[in-house]
Scaffold this active site. Structure first.
Site, PDB file in Angstrom:
ATOM      1  N   ASP A 150       0.823  -1.206   0.000  1.00  0.00           N
ATOM      2  CA  ASP A 150       0.000   0.000   0.000  1.00  0.00           C
ATOM      3  C   ASP A 150       0.859   1.259   0.000  1.00  0.00           C
ATOM      4  OD1 ASP A 150      -2.788  -0.459  -0.135  1.00  0.00           O
ATOM      5  OD2 ASP A 150      -2.716  -1.393   1.838  1.00  0.00           O
TER       6      ASP A 150
ATOM      7  N   ARG B 184      -2.372  -1.347  -8.044  1.00  0.00           N
ATOM      8  CA  ARG B 184      -3.665  -0.959  -7.475  1.00  0.00           C
ATOM      9  C   ARG B 184      -3.811   0.556  -7.624  1.00  0.00           C
ATOM     10  NH1 ARG B 184      -3.807  -2.408  -1.656  1.00  0.00           N
ATOM     11  NH2 ARG B 184      -4.863  -4.334  -2.284  1.00  0.00           N
TER      12      ARG B 184
END
Length: 300
Positions: free
Chosen positions: A128, A178
């Site tokens: 992330d 992502r």
């Protein structure tokens, strides 16, 4: 203004955080966005989602660690989780929980161990992105991890002014990206502040990724952006198994079901852990209407 206030609140500790964490209504709100505090609870939620045909990415919520012992605890927690992970699930990882803030080498070593455990479990890791100050460190760690684990994914926030450049760099074969909007405030010279500009940046990044050879992971709940994803899928003749949609646990379940029934790969981002306060406050910043449910339980 409310959105910025809630974003700021997500970064605060002290009395505000303690007061919110003690509120029954806050814990109930956390239950909408967070699948419990233990491995057992998140695995139960994962199995339910898998029974509905949904893919899953599990994130262990953790604070910015300040010593090696805390980073080691994070690794051990992920290793335990991966031993029991059902098929169709992978894990998401925050490098701040591995000490990247004070020792990038330590964070890399810890992340490598988690990637090794994921590979043994037959699954993957997506790293992330958090605060803008850590972007370059995250990208360096991911580059290193991809030598041994080429399917290691990385999150790119369209709020960042360089996001299109990053997406172009990571649009090659086997690359997993992502794409999300981002929920961390940043200076104007680093990030867009206007929501329309963030959306326009998202679309530019999306065009790069869908035209590339990698595997886009499109993380959005926005109906307009979902329509654009579908249009680009047709334009670039992308089969459903060449990319996936991602949405948060507890958000737009009907749309998650619809996409799954259409044959799309739909992955639910499922966080768990006791450190839920910052995450829940950021979700409320994106969905301010949920704040009224929390305030109903506030002491008068």
């Amino acid at each position: 203004m409310l959105r910025r206030t809630l974003q700021a609140a997500s970064r605060r500790g002290g009395l505000l955080r303690k007061a919110v964490e003690r509120m029954p209504s806050a814990r109930a709100a956390a239950g909408r966005y967070v699948a419990g505090e233990t491995v057992g609870e998140v695995l139960l939620a994962t199995r339910i989602l898998r029974s509905e045909g949904l893919l899953v990415s599990i994130d262990r919520l953790g604070a910015d660690v300040t010593d090696r012992a805390e980073a080691e605890a994070t690794v051990l927690a992920y290793e335990r989780l991966l031993e029991e992970l059902p098929e169709g699930a992978d894990v998401s990882l925050r490098l701040t929980a591995l000490g990247v803030g004070f020792d990038e080498g330590l964070a890399y070593t810890c992340a490598e161990r988690i990637c090794e455990a994921a590979a043994a479990a037959g699954t993957t890791v997506t790293v992330d992105m958090e605060e803008h100050t850590g972007v370059e460190a995250v990208l360096r760690v991911v580059e290193g991890l991809r030598f041994g684990y080429p399917l290691t994914g990385v999150a790119i926030q369209s709020a960042l002014r360089r996001s299109e450049e990053y997406c172009a760099e990571y649009s090659h074969a086997e690359s997993r990206v992502r794409l999300c909007k981002g929920s961390f405030p940043a200076p104007a010279d680093v990030a867009f502040a206007d929501r329309d500009e963030i959306d326009k940046s998202f679309v530019r990044c999306l065009r790069v990724l869908m035209a590339g050879e990698g595997y886009p992971m499109v993380a959005t709940h926005d109906p307009r952006l979902l329509e654009i994803v579908d249009a680009l899928r047709v334009i670039h003749d992308r089969p459903y198994d060449s990319f996936e949609y991602q949405m948060f646990y507890g958000v737009r379940q009907d749309e998650q079901k619809r996409l799954t029934e259409e044959g799309a790969r739909m992955r639910v981002y499922v966080p768990y852990g006791s450190n839920w306060y910052p995450y829940v406050m950021r979700r409320m910043a994106e969905h301010p209407a949920d704040l009224r449910h929390l305030l109903r339980g506030a002491p008068s």
